[in-house]
Design a protein around this motif. Structure first.
Motif, PDB file in Angstrom:
ATOM      1  N   GLU A 342       0.661  -1.234   0.392  1.00  0.00           N
ATOM      2  CA  GLU A 342      -0.446  -0.214  -0.222  1.00  0.00           C
ATOM      3  C   GLU A 342       0.782   1.437  -0.125  1.00  0.00           C
ATOM      4  OE1 GLU A 342      -3.387   0.027  -0.621  1.00  0.00           O
ATOM      5  OE2 GLU A 342      -3.399  -2.189  -0.469  1.00  0.00           O
ATOM      6  N   GLY A 343       2.005   1.039   0.573  1.00  0.00           N
ATOM      7  CA  GLY A 343       2.818   2.199   0.603  1.00  0.00           C
ATOM      8  C   GLY A 343       2.240   3.491   0.553  1.00  0.00           C
ATOM      9  N   ASP A 344       2.419   4.787   0.401  1.00  0.00           N
ATOM     10  CA  ASP A 344       1.849   6.255   0.416  1.00  0.00           C
ATOM     11  C   ASP A 344       0.948   6.176   0.170  1.00  0.00           C
ATOM     12  OD1 ASP A 344       4.520   6.705  -0.260  1.00  0.00           O
ATOM     13  OD2 ASP A 344       4.404   7.897  -1.337  1.00  0.00           O
ATOM     14  N   ALA A 368       7.243  -3.240  15.805  1.00  0.00           N
ATOM     15  CA  ALA A 368       7.385  -3.867  14.939  1.00  0.00           C
ATOM     16  C   ALA A 368       6.491  -3.580  13.813  1.00  0.00           C
ATOM     17  CB  ALA A 368       7.492  -5.266  15.841  1.00  0.00           C
ATOM     18  N   VAL A 369       5.619  -3.978  14.006  1.00  0.00           N
ATOM     19  CA  VAL A 369       4.262  -3.614  13.360  1.00  0.00           C
ATOM     20  C   VAL A 369       4.908  -1.984  12.203  1.00  0.00           C
ATOM     21  CG1 VAL A 369       2.148  -3.063  12.490  1.00  0.00           C
ATOM     22  CG2 VAL A 369       2.242  -4.673  13.735  1.00  0.00           C
ATOM     23  N   LEU A 370       5.087  -0.991  13.325  1.00  0.00           N
ATOM     24  CA  LEU A 370       5.513   0.455  12.456  1.00  0.00           C
ATOM     25  C   LEU A 370       7.209   0.158  11.651  1.00  0.00           C
ATOM     26  CD1 LEU A 370       4.095   2.437  15.225  1.00  0.00           C
ATOM     27  CD2 LEU A 370       2.835   1.991  13.013  1.00  0.00           C
ATOM     28  N   ALA A 371       8.113  -0.282  12.406  1.00  0.00           N
ATOM     29  CA  ALA A 371       9.282  -1.074  11.413  1.00  0.00           C
ATOM     30  C   ALA A 371       9.378  -1.767  10.718  1.00  0.00           C
ATOM     31  CB  ALA A 371      10.315  -1.459  12.656  1.00  0.00           C
ATOM     32  N   GLY A 372       7.657  -2.313  10.218  1.00  0.00           N
ATOM     33  CA  GLY A 372       7.778  -3.429   9.344  1.00  0.00           C
ATOM     34  C   GLY A 372       7.166  -2.180   7.857  1.00  0.00           C
ATOM     35  N   LEU A 373       6.008  -1.482   8.415  1.00  0.00           N
ATOM     36  CA  LEU A 373       5.318  -0.089   8.217  1.00  0.00           C
ATOM     37  C   LEU A 373       6.458   0.227   7.752  1.00  0.00           C
ATOM     38  CD1 LEU A 373       2.912   0.420   6.685  1.00  0.00           C
ATOM     39  CD2 LEU A 373       1.994   1.292   9.005  1.00  0.00           C
ATOM     40  N   MET A 374       7.000   1.286   7.562  1.00  0.00           N
ATOM     41  CA  MET A 374       8.125   2.188   7.770  1.00  0.00           C
ATOM     42  C   MET A 374       9.199   2.268   6.417  1.00  0.00           C
ATOM     43  SD  MET A 374       6.373   4.978   8.503  1.00  0.00           S
ATOM     44  CE  MET A 374       4.887   4.129   8.601  1.00  0.00           C
ATOM     45  N   ARG A 375       9.879   0.573   6.964  1.00  0.00           N
ATOM     46  CA  ARG A 375      11.087   0.355   6.080  1.00  0.00           C
ATOM     47  C   ARG A 375      11.107   0.891   4.818  1.00  0.00           C
ATOM     48  NH1 ARG A 375      11.816  -3.768   8.935  1.00  0.00           N
ATOM     49  NH2 ARG A 375      13.059  -2.363   9.787  1.00  0.00           N
ATOM     50  N   VAL A 376       9.741   1.104   4.161  1.00  0.00           N
ATOM     51  CA  VAL A 376       9.303   1.490   2.234  1.00  0.00           C
ATOM     52  C   VAL A 376      10.369   2.637   2.231  1.00  0.00           C
ATOM     53  CG1 VAL A 376       6.930   2.511   2.555  1.00  0.00           C
ATOM     54  CG2 VAL A 376       8.064   1.174   0.481  1.00  0.00           C
ATOM     55  N   TYR A 377       9.948   3.330   3.573  1.00  0.00           N
ATOM     56  CA  TYR A 377      10.426   5.163   3.407  1.00  0.00           C
ATOM     57  C   TYR A 377      12.151   5.498   3.905  1.00  0.00           C
ATOM     58  CZ  TYR A 377       5.332   5.109   3.790  1.00  0.00           C
ATOM     59  OH  TYR A 377       4.443   4.946   3.258  1.00  0.00           O
ATOM     60  N   SER A 378      12.170   4.057   5.048  1.00  0.00           N
ATOM     61  CA  SER A 378      14.084   4.184   4.574  1.00  0.00           C
ATOM     62  C   SER A 378      14.011   2.943   5.147  1.00  0.00           C
ATOM     63  CB  SER A 378      14.048   5.179   6.690  1.00  0.00           C
ATOM     64  OG  SER A 378      14.997   4.142   6.802  1.00  0.00           O
ATOM     65  N   ASP A 379      15.646   2.626   5.013  1.00  0.00           N
ATOM     66  CA  ASP A 379      16.045   1.244   5.120  1.00  0.00           C
ATOM     67  C   ASP A 379      16.869   1.237   6.422  1.00  0.00           C
ATOM     68  OD1 ASP A 379      18.154   2.830   4.546  1.00  0.00           O
ATOM     69  OD2 ASP A 379      19.041   1.836   2.906  1.00  0.00           O
ATOM     70  N   THR A 380      17.275   2.565   6.959  1.00  0.00           N
ATOM     71  CA  THR A 380      17.668   2.174   8.476  1.00  0.00           C
ATOM     72  C   THR A 380      16.531   2.438  10.023  1.00  0.00           C
ATOM     73  OG1 THR A 380      17.577   4.503   8.179  1.00  0.00           O
ATOM     74  CG2 THR A 380      18.940   3.224   7.581  1.00  0.00           C
ATOM     75  N   VAL A 381      15.225   1.737   9.437  1.00  0.00           N
ATOM     76  CA  VAL A 381      14.188   1.835  10.320  1.00  0.00           C
ATOM     77  C   VAL A 381      14.368   1.023  11.619  1.00  0.00           C
ATOM     78  CG1 VAL A 381      12.061   0.961   8.825  1.00  0.00           C
ATOM     79  CG2 VAL A 381      12.065   2.467  10.749  1.00  0.00           C
ATOM     80  N   ASN A 382      14.622   1.730  11.908  1.00  0.00           N
ATOM     81  CA  ASN A 382      13.642  -0.239  13.642  1.00  0.00           C
ATOM     82  C   ASN A 382      12.860   0.536  14.966  1.00  0.00           C
ATOM     83  OD1 ASN A 382      14.945   2.320  15.465  1.00  0.00           O
ATOM     84  ND2 ASN A 382      16.944   1.298  15.197  1.00  0.00           N
ATOM     85  N   MET A 383      12.962  -0.533  16.026  1.00  0.00           N
ATOM     86  CA  MET A 383      11.777  -0.159  16.289  1.00  0.00           C
ATOM     87  C   MET A 383      12.032   1.431  17.318  1.00  0.00           C
ATOM     88  SD  MET A 383      10.648  -4.134  18.002  1.00  0.00           S
ATOM     89  CE  MET A 383       9.776  -3.410  19.750  1.00  0.00           C
ATOM     90  N   VAL A 384      13.086   2.024  17.317  1.00  0.00           N
ATOM     91  CA  VAL A 384      12.972   2.996  18.325  1.00  0.00           C
ATOM     92  C   VAL A 384      12.770   3.574  17.245  1.00  0.00           C
ATOM     93  CG1 VAL A 384      14.904   5.231  19.333  1.00  0.00           C
ATOM     94  CG2 VAL A 384      14.760   2.590  19.083  1.00  0.00           C
ATOM     95  N   ASN A 385      12.842   4.252  16.217  1.00  0.00           N
ATOM     96  CA  ASN A 385      12.313   5.497  15.386  1.00  0.00           C
ATOM     97  C   ASN A 385      11.159   5.264  13.937  1.00  0.00           C
ATOM     98  OD1 ASN A 385      13.302   4.067  12.965  1.00  0.00           O
ATOM     99  ND2 ASN A 385      15.312   4.920  12.847  1.00  0.00           N
ATOM    100  N   ALA A 386      10.727   4.508  14.175  1.00  0.00           N
ATOM    101  CA  ALA A 386       9.698   3.884  13.364  1.00  0.00           C
ATOM    102  C   ALA A 386       8.348   4.847  13.997  1.00  0.00           C
ATOM    103  CB  ALA A 386       9.561   2.570  13.538  1.00  0.00           C
ATOM    104  N   LEU A 389       8.765   8.195  12.292  1.00  0.00           N
ATOM    105  CA  LEU A 389       8.643   8.611  11.007  1.00  0.00           C
ATOM    106  C   LEU A 389       7.538   8.257  10.820  1.00  0.00           C
ATOM    107  CD1 LEU A 389      11.379   6.279   9.681  1.00  0.00           C
ATOM    108  CD2 LEU A 389      11.567   8.876   9.403  1.00  0.00           C
ATOM    109  N   ALA A 390       6.130   7.039  11.424  1.00  0.00           N
ATOM    110  CA  ALA A 390       5.028   7.369  11.631  1.00  0.00           C
ATOM    111  C   ALA A 390       4.485   9.065  11.766  1.00  0.00           C
ATOM    112  CB  ALA A 390       3.788   6.133  12.712  1.00  0.00           C
ATOM    113  N   LYS A 391       4.523   9.090  13.480  1.00  0.00           N
ATOM    114  CA  LYS A 391       4.208  10.635  13.135  1.00  0.00           C
ATOM    115  C   LYS A 391       4.342  12.058  12.729  1.00  0.00           C
ATOM    116  CE  LYS A 391       4.463  13.833  17.564  1.00  0.00           C
ATOM    117  NZ  LYS A 391       4.831  14.144  18.782  1.00  0.00           N
ATOM    118  N   GLU A 392       5.727  11.952  12.009  1.00  0.00           N
ATOM    119  CA  GLU A 392       5.780  12.477  10.861  1.00  0.00           C
ATOM    120  C   GLU A 392       5.143  12.452   9.231  1.00  0.00           C
ATOM    121  OE1 GLU A 392       9.674  11.888  10.292  1.00  0.00           O
ATOM    122  OE2 GLU A 392      10.969  14.132  10.854  1.00  0.00           O
ATOM    123  N   ARG A 393       4.664  11.453   9.350  1.00  0.00           N
ATOM    124  CA  ARG A 393       4.065  11.254   8.282  1.00  0.00           C
ATOM    125  C   ARG A 393       2.376  11.395   8.793  1.00  0.00           C
ATOM    126  NH1 ARG A 393       6.739   9.442   4.297  1.00  0.00           N
ATOM    127  NH2 ARG A 393       4.395   8.975   2.795  1.00  0.00           N
ATOM    128  N   GLY A 394       2.460  11.637   9.934  1.00  0.00           N
ATOM    129  CA  GLY A 394       0.687  12.004   9.809  1.00  0.00           C
ATOM    130  C   GLY A 394       0.316  10.729  10.045  1.00  0.00           C
TER     131      GLY A 394
END
Length: 525
Positions: A342-344, A368-386, A389-394
């Motif tokens: 689903e991406g963007d 972990a769900v958010l880490a997997g979901l956000m990986r489409v936007y960043s290859d350095t995503v993990n459970m900490v920054n996911a 990133l999700a908040k940044e994308r609203g």
């Protein structure tokens, strides 16, 4: 072997604990910012006290850093938003020096009540001014507690033992907890008007900065005595001096200042003012405790994946980690699946757990769900920054537990909202360990999510599987596993197959050219 840098002076037990737990450790203190930047890239963990400043620039150079551990409570010297964006866990040790800090606040309260510093100075000067130092009792007086967390609750306990009445202001203090502590929950206005002594035990945030402002100091009871062993900046120091000079505030004792080290202050020399050089945590016991705590927490994280007292991700004990690990793998795969499909288009995400999963700590599963979901936007995503990133994308994130029993003994479902509506995927664990997809967008299908995969939506019709196999074979693509599902005979069907190598871009038009194909996407797990 994980590698940790201890960059501030710490009890030697910390380094020993790291080594005992299989973590390599270097003790290198007193480095400048530039020196720290030059060396930080080789470390997985950074153990600090208050001297090391973990800035955005330091974090940018810390390419392997996974965790920062603060031996103490305050993390003013760590850029937590930058650490979160970089995927670095930030931990503190909120309990190692709690008793010490609480005892220091009580000691300063007694010092104010009996004017001990001035009485000592006068006596040692040979003056014997017995009538000059008329103090007050603390018994039956009202202590106003601003902040009723760990340290505040210890202060309250000690004050109740001194037969004081305790009123507490804390937005997070529940009526039940207030009863349990033996204190009266009050508004800030009520506390200011009633307290004979006020002690502060709250972090420095935008909402607590200058909580004792000029206006609030004016609302206090005349003759009040104020103690701050928490954070500089909670009191307007210039306004406090005015209140001391006017006699409205009878005394104040500060262990912390806006600027530290406090070599100069308008408060110095003011009658009724007592100061100490940030000694709240300065006892032998506290120094040992926080060093042990930070080493154990960081070692647990680096060796076992346990997360304790983290400020930017959910806690996950070393005991919970093994049980949650397969669920987190499942959750990350489900998040990665909907993220790639689903991406963007994703506007919101809901994580639902039922069966055995509903009895677990859901926060790491969500991470972990958010880490997997956000990986489409960043290859350095993990459970900490996911989550960052999700908040940044609203993205709106929701968690749901179900007590119901379904078709599976345990189930995790991820539902995303898009402009086209809601779509969900669900998975379970086989033998309590093996993640398995069991539903995709309303179609039942059992599949392992692993490696390179191909997702195809097609019309259910005879001969399709053969044509697809021939097309992939002609392209030199070897099929590892093949999973099928459909809504109904002759209706929409799904194919999920694993392949031994990434699907070439040039192959996609050939797959789309097969009769009945509606969607074809290459996936990677």
């Amino acid at each position: 072997m994980p590698k940790v840098l201890i960059s501030d002076k710490m009890d030697p037990l910390a380094a020993q604990i790291f080594r005992n737990r299989g973590v390599e450790v270097d003790e290198i203190t007193g480095k400048t910012k530039d020196e720290l930047i030059a060396m930080i890239g080789q470390y997985d963990g950074l153990a600090i006290r208050s001297s090391t400043k973990v800035t955005k620039e330091v974090l940018a150079a810390a390419t392997n850093l996974k965790v920062v551990g603060r031996a103490g409570i305050g993390v003013d010297n760590v850029d937590i938003p930058a650490a979160s964006a970089a995927g670095v866990v930030v931990m503190n040790t909120p309990f190692g020096n709690s008793i010490t800090t609480a005892e220091h606040a009580i000691a300063l309260m007694f010092a104010l009540a009996r004017d001990l510093p001035e009485a000592d100075k006068s006596t040692q000067a040979g003056k014997w001014e017995k009538n000059r130092f008329m103090g007050v009792e603390v018994t039956n007086k009202t202590l106003g507690l601003i902040g009723a967390g760990n340290i505040g609750s210890i202060v309250a306990d000690r004050a109740l033992g001194l037969k004081m009445k305790v009123v507490a202001f804390d937005p997070f203090l529940t009526p039940e907890r207030a009863i349990e502590m033996g204190v009266e929950k009050a508004t800030l206005e009520e506390l200011l008007a009633r307290a004979d002594f006020i002690t502060l035990h709250t972090p420095l945030t935008d909402s607590t900065r200058n909580i004792l402002s000029k206006e609030n100091l004016a609302k206090t009871k005349k003759g009040v005595r104020i103690i701050n062993c928490a954070r500089g900046g909670l009191i307007d120091e210039a306004a406090l001096k005015e209140a001391l000079d006017s006699g409205h505030v009878a005394g104040a004792a500060l262990d912390v200042f806006v600027e530290e080290p406090a070599k100069e202050s308008p408060l110095f020399g003011t009658p009724g003012f007592i100061s100490t050089p940030h000694l709240g945590a300065s006892t032998n016991e506290a120094q040992v405790n926080v060093a042990i705590q930070v080493a154990e927490q960081m070692a647990d994280f680096l060796v076992n994946g346990g997360v304790t007292n983290a400020l930017n991700m959910p806690s996950l004990s070393a005991e919970e980690a093994p049980k949650l690990k397969p669920y987190m793998a499942l959750a990350e795969h489900l998040g990665a699946l909907v993220g790639q499909l689903e991406g963007d288009a994703v506007q919101a995400v809901s994580i639902e757990v039922e069966g055995a999963a509903a009895e677990l700590n859901i926060k790491p599963i969500t991470g972990a769900v958010l880490a997997g979901l956000m990986r489409v936007y960043s290859d350095t995503v993990n459970m900490v920054n996911a989550p960052h990133l999700a908040k940044e994308r609203g993205l709106d994130v929701r968690e749901v537990r179900h007590d119901r029993e379904g078709d599976y003994s345990t189930l995790v479902r991820v539902t995303v909202k898009t402009a086209a509506g809601q779509k969900s995927v669900a998975g379970t664990l086989f033998a309590n360990a093996q993640p398995r997809l069991v539903e995709i967008f309303g179609i039942k299908v059992e599949a392992d999510l692993d490696g390179n995969m191909l997702y195809i939506v097609n019309e259910d019709a005879p001969g399709f599987i053969g044509r697809l196999g021939t097309t992939l074979g002609e392209a030199g693509v070897n099929i590892g596993t093949f999973h099928l599902g459909r809504r109904a005979a002759g209706g929409e069907a799904v194919v999920l197959l694993s392949v031994d190598q990434p699907v070439d871009v040039a192959l996609k038009p050939k797959i789309y050219g097969l009769p009945g194909v509606k969607t074809a996407k290459a996936l990677r797990f």
